[in-house]
Design a protein around this motif. Structure first.
Motif, PDB file in Angstrom:
ATOM      1  N   ILE A 167       0.918  -1.193  -0.053  1.00  0.00           N
ATOM      2  CA  ILE A 167       0.022  -0.049  -0.021  1.00  0.00           C
ATOM      3  C   ILE A 167       0.919   1.276   0.185  1.00  0.00           C
ATOM      4  N   PHE A 168       1.787   1.320   0.777  1.00  0.00           N
ATOM      5  CA  PHE A 168       2.575   2.473   1.079  1.00  0.00           C
ATOM      6  C   PHE A 168       3.228   2.838  -0.376  1.00  0.00           C
ATOM      7  N   PRO A 169       3.991   1.968  -1.075  1.00  0.00           N
ATOM      8  CA  PRO A 169       4.611   2.408  -2.218  1.00  0.00           C
ATOM      9  C   PRO A 169       3.333   2.846  -3.435  1.00  0.00           C
ATOM     10  N   THR A 170       2.349   2.315  -3.228  1.00  0.00           N
ATOM     11  CA  THR A 170       1.318   2.963  -4.120  1.00  0.00           C
ATOM     12  C   THR A 170       1.186   4.094  -3.781  1.00  0.00           C
ATOM     13  N   VAL A 171       0.725   4.443  -2.824  1.00  0.00           N
ATOM     14  CA  VAL A 171       0.372   6.001  -2.178  1.00  0.00           C
ATOM     15  C   VAL A 171       1.633   6.926  -2.511  1.00  0.00           C
ATOM     16  N   PHE A 172       2.679   6.361  -2.350  1.00  0.00           N
ATOM     17  CA  PHE A 172       3.825   7.122  -2.587  1.00  0.00           C
ATOM     18  C   PHE A 172       4.017   7.478  -4.143  1.00  0.00           C
ATOM     19  N   ILE A 173       3.766   6.480  -4.729  1.00  0.00           N
ATOM     20  CA  ILE A 173       3.542   6.948  -6.572  1.00  0.00           C
ATOM     21  C   ILE A 173       2.731   7.835  -6.673  1.00  0.00           C
ATOM     22  N   ALA A 174       1.428   7.761  -6.106  1.00  0.00           N
ATOM     23  CA  ALA A 174       0.261   8.553  -6.634  1.00  0.00           C
ATOM     24  C   ALA A 174       0.581  10.092  -5.941  1.00  0.00           C
ATOM     25  N   LEU A 175       1.283  10.025  -4.797  1.00  0.00           N
ATOM     26  CA  LEU A 175       1.443  11.475  -4.387  1.00  0.00           C
ATOM     27  C   LEU A 175       2.677  12.083  -5.071  1.00  0.00           C
ATOM     28  N   ALA A 176       3.891  11.408  -4.973  1.00  0.00           N
ATOM     29  CA  ALA A 176       5.106  11.891  -5.594  1.00  0.00           C
ATOM     30  C   ALA A 176       5.267  11.863  -7.032  1.00  0.00           C
ATOM     31  N   GLY A 177       4.232  11.269  -7.622  1.00  0.00           N
ATOM     32  CA  GLY A 177       4.524  10.760  -9.083  1.00  0.00           C
ATOM     33  C   GLY A 177       4.257  12.152 -10.101  1.00  0.00           C
ATOM     34  N   PRO A 178       3.224  12.838  -9.706  1.00  0.00           N
ATOM     35  CA  PRO A 178       3.084  14.052 -10.539  1.00  0.00           C
ATOM     36  C   PRO A 178       4.164  15.153 -10.297  1.00  0.00           C
ATOM     37  N   ALA A 179       4.607  15.036  -8.950  1.00  0.00           N
ATOM     38  CA  ALA A 179       5.768  15.986  -8.670  1.00  0.00           C
ATOM     39  C   ALA A 179       6.961  15.805  -9.366  1.00  0.00           C
ATOM     40  N   MET A 180       7.264  14.575  -9.403  1.00  0.00           N
ATOM     41  CA  MET A 180       8.603  14.181 -10.183  1.00  0.00           C
ATOM     42  C   MET A 180       8.456  14.586 -11.629  1.00  0.00           C
ATOM     43  N   ILE A 181       7.358  14.039 -12.218  1.00  0.00           N
ATOM     44  CA  ILE A 181       7.169  14.508 -13.525  1.00  0.00           C
ATOM     45  C   ILE A 181       7.399  15.821 -13.990  1.00  0.00           C
ATOM     46  N   GLN A 182       6.636  16.816 -13.184  1.00  0.00           N
ATOM     47  CA  GLN A 182       6.859  18.349 -13.232  1.00  0.00           C
ATOM     48  C   GLN A 182       8.346  18.721 -13.144  1.00  0.00           C
ATOM     49  N   LEU A 183       8.891  18.205 -12.279  1.00  0.00           N
ATOM     50  CA  LEU A 183      10.380  18.446 -11.995  1.00  0.00           C
ATOM     51  C   LEU A 183      11.047  17.874 -13.238  1.00  0.00           C
ATOM     52  N   SER A 184      10.923  16.673 -13.459  1.00  0.00           N
ATOM     53  CA  SER A 184      11.785  16.330 -14.600  1.00  0.00           C
ATOM     54  C   SER A 184      11.564  17.305 -15.870  1.00  0.00           C
ATOM     55  N   GLU A 185      10.223  17.563 -16.246  1.00  0.00           N
ATOM     56  CA  GLU A 185       9.908  18.194 -17.129  1.00  0.00           C
ATOM     57  C   GLU A 185      10.610  19.716 -17.171  1.00  0.00           C
ATOM     58  N   LYS A 186      10.535  20.320 -15.897  1.00  0.00           N
ATOM     59  CA  LYS A 186      11.259  21.595 -15.645  1.00  0.00           C
ATOM     60  C   LYS A 186      12.862  21.496 -15.802  1.00  0.00           C
ATOM     61  N   PHE A 187      13.533  20.421 -15.157  1.00  0.00           N
ATOM     62  CA  PHE A 187      15.037  20.411 -15.572  1.00  0.00           C
ATOM     63  C   PHE A 187      15.076  20.143 -17.057  1.00  0.00           C
ATOM     64  N   GLY A 188      14.490  19.296 -17.521  1.00  0.00           N
ATOM     65  CA  GLY A 188      14.416  19.076 -18.961  1.00  0.00           C
ATOM     66  C   GLY A 188      14.331  20.195 -19.781  1.00  0.00           C
ATOM     67  N   ALA A 189      13.559  21.257 -19.520  1.00  0.00           N
ATOM     68  CA  ALA A 189      13.425  22.382 -20.194  1.00  0.00           C
ATOM     69  C   ALA A 189      14.613  23.405 -20.052  1.00  0.00           C
ATOM     70  N   SER A 190      14.946  23.333 -18.863  1.00  0.00           N
ATOM     71  CA  SER A 190      16.254  24.185 -18.390  1.00  0.00           C
ATOM     72  C   SER A 190      17.344  23.766 -19.066  1.00  0.00           C
ATOM     73  N   GLU A 191      17.512  22.487 -18.974  1.00  0.00           N
ATOM     74  CA  GLU A 191      18.915  21.755 -19.751  1.00  0.00           C
ATOM     75  C   GLU A 191      18.737  22.215 -21.531  1.00  0.00           C
ATOM     76  N   ALA A 192      17.720  22.091 -21.873  1.00  0.00           N
ATOM     77  CA  ALA A 192      17.336  22.403 -23.454  1.00  0.00           C
ATOM     78  C   ALA A 192      17.708  23.681 -23.689  1.00  0.00           C
ATOM     79  N   VAL A 193      17.203  24.947 -22.828  1.00  0.00           N
ATOM     80  CA  VAL A 193      17.534  26.496 -22.918  1.00  0.00           C
ATOM     81  C   VAL A 193      19.202  26.358 -22.974  1.00  0.00           C
ATOM     82  N   SER A 194      19.765  25.839 -21.706  1.00  0.00           N
ATOM     83  CA  SER A 194      21.035  25.991 -21.603  1.00  0.00           C
ATOM     84  C   SER A 194      21.989  25.345 -22.815  1.00  0.00           C
TER      85      SER A 194
END
Length: 317
Positions: free
Chosen positions: A287-314
């Protein structure tokens, strides 16, 4: 046309032979147990009418089996007695059960080699893999019956532990009503036939030993050895002490019954406390890994997109 057998056909033949032999052995063992139980519960007239053909088959089985499996058992008498005691503690009271155990252990040790050899003959395995799998399978097959005996012993002990408080309550009631210990054991064994058949069968054996002249404390000590329970050893010592000191048997049994009832309540409370701890294991693993993925998954996707965009600009700069 080739004169050799197909390896797949040979494999199917060997498996069918082993499974058929095992099934016949188990069915015959169950039949012998049922026959023995009917002899104990039936009258002498019923035994003389129904057990004659079975006695012939049983006698032939008991004569042939020791000759076949006698060489598979330990040569040391003490080790053989220890194995026989383990069979008794697991619920196999027949003297021939030790030979059946030896044959089943040999079959389970040889079966992996036959299976691996069939695969090797078909070209699926190398000689090194054949040797390794054969040794590992033989070890597992040799140890599996012993582990199964320990499992049967634990299950049998659990049945005794759950049923002994009822036995002590009924025995206390019979003794306080005026019956002797020997007559009380016989009456209780009859009363517990339907509620606790395993304990009733052992009490019937104890009653037979007492009828043949064995002291009650010695008969219950033998029962304690067959079950490997400390509470029955304490009960046998209690009977010995009350007979030596002349104390009241009913009062001593009442105290013993209350102690057994208290111990049963404590075991139930312990199991309830363990259940709350055991529930945490699937909670943490599933149960705990599923809840962790559901809560932290969107944040991890947003962080990866933000860091990917900053690396592309650089990189463009």
């Amino acid at each position: 046309m080739s004169t050799f057998l197909d390896p797949i056909d040979l494999f199917v033949f060997l498996i069918s032979t082993v499974l058929t032999g095992s099934a016949l052995t188990v069915l015959h063992q169950r039949r012998r147990k049922a026959t023995h139980r009917l002899r104990e519960l039936s009258s002498f007239r019923e035994r003389s009418q129904s057990s004659e053909p079975v006695d012939g088959l049983t006698g032939l089985y008991d004569k042939i089996l020791p000759r076949i499996a006698g060489r598979l058992l330990p040569a040391n008498p003490s080790k053989r007695s220890t194995l026989q005691l383990r069979m008794y503690q697991a619920g196999f009271t027949s003297p021939a059960s030790i030979y059946t155990f030896a044959i089943i252990r040999l079959m389970l040790a040889v079966l992996p080699f036959l299976v691996v050899s069939s695969c090797f003959a078909s070209g699926f395995l190398s000689p090194k893999t054949l040797l390794m799998l054969s040794i590992a399978g033989a070890g597992v097959g040799f140890l599996t019956p012993s582990l199964w005996l320990d499992y049967r012993k634990r299950k049998r002990q659990q049945l005794f532990v759950r049923s002994l408080p009822d036995f002590f309550d009924l025995l206390t009631t019979c003794i306080e009503s005026g019956l002797a210990l020997e007559a009380s054991v016989k009456r209780v064994s009859v009363e517990l036939t339907h509620a606790h058949p395993v304990l009733a069968a052992e009490l019937l054996r104890v009653d037979n030993q007492i009828s043949l002249g064995t002291a009650p404390n010695d008969a219950f000590e033998s029962f304690a050895e067959r079950s490997d329970l400390d509470c029955l050893r304490s009960f046998a010592s209690l009977i010995r002490q009350t007979r030596l000191t002349g104390a009241s048997m009913g009062e001593a049994l009442r105290v013993n019954a209350e102690m057994m009832r208290t111990q049963r309540e404590q075991r139930a409370e312990e199991s309830a406390q363990k259940a709350s701890v055991m529930v945490m294991i699937p909670t943490l693993l599933l149960i705990f890994p599923t809840v962790f993925i559901a809560l932290a998954g969107p944040a991890m996707i947003q962080l990866s997109e933000k860091f990917g965009a900053s690396e592309a600009v650089s990189s463009e700069k």
